[in-house]
Design a protein around this motif. Structure first.
Motif: not given
Length: 195
Positions: A41-47, A83-95
């Motif tokens: 679990l990364e509590p401040a995962c950023g991108e 930050l929602s934009d970080n969450v979107i980018i993080c999901r995309e990068k992991l995918f």
């Protein structure tokens, strides 16, 4: 790039960890990073810099049963960012890391659903989503004998509450919801949809 803007640093203290430091820090716990089902679990995962490195190491360690194990690796990674934009980018990068590892179009829906549940926009300190609801994470338990997985939902606050000096794990008695077993290729189907 470690800073998106000066204003984001002022408002949120947002500074990304450089790749060299991410790799060095993950190397300190390399055996855990390579264990397919170890949870992070990364509590401040950023991108997602740390989560991407961890997922990459998990995927690199897979030698057989690639489809199932790639989903197990993906489902063991959790992240929160304010930050929602970080969450979107993080999901995309992991995918994209996952998709580049395995060419399995039939699993795309499952992978995206897992990421939508495991990477959330919220505040780790208050353990709430931005709308005030408590952060809830699923535990994905894979059966060793067949291709089934069971989902159980837990409040982050319950998982982090360590009143009895026990190791912080996901406990049956604290589960908010328990879903029937389903094939791991069907995780993204309506069998696991909650809302």
């Amino acid at each position: 790039m470690q800073v998106k803007s000066r204003q984001r640093v002022i408002n949120h203290g947002e500074v990304f960890t450089a790749e060299r430091e991410v790799k060095s820090m993950c190397s300190l716990v390399d055996s855990l990073c390579r264990k397919i089902d170890s949870r992070f679990l990364e509590p401040a995962c950023g991108e997602g810099n740390f989560l991407i490195e961890i997922l990459t190491r998990k995927l690199d360690s897979i030698t057989d049963n690639h489809e199932k194990k790639s989903i197990i690796a993906l489902s063991s990674i959790y992240g929160i960012d304010i930050l929602s934009d970080n969450v979107i980018i993080c999901r995309e990068k992991l995918f994209n890391v996952w998709k580049n590892f395995i060419d399995a179009p039939e699993l795309i829906r499952s992978a995206k659903f897992i990421l939508s549940c495991n990477i959330v926009c919220g505040d780790f300190l208050s353990m709430t989503l931005l709308d005030g609801r408590q952060i809830i994470f699923p535990e994905w338990t894979f059966n060793d004998v067949d291709d089934n997985v069971t989902r159980k939902d837990f409040r982050l606050a319950d998982l982090m509450n360590d009143n009895n000096d026990r190791t912080i794990l996901m406990y049956e008695e604290e589960a908010l919801n328990t879903y029937p077993p389903a094939n791991f290729k069907e995780i993204g189907s309506n069998v696991y949809q909650t809302e």
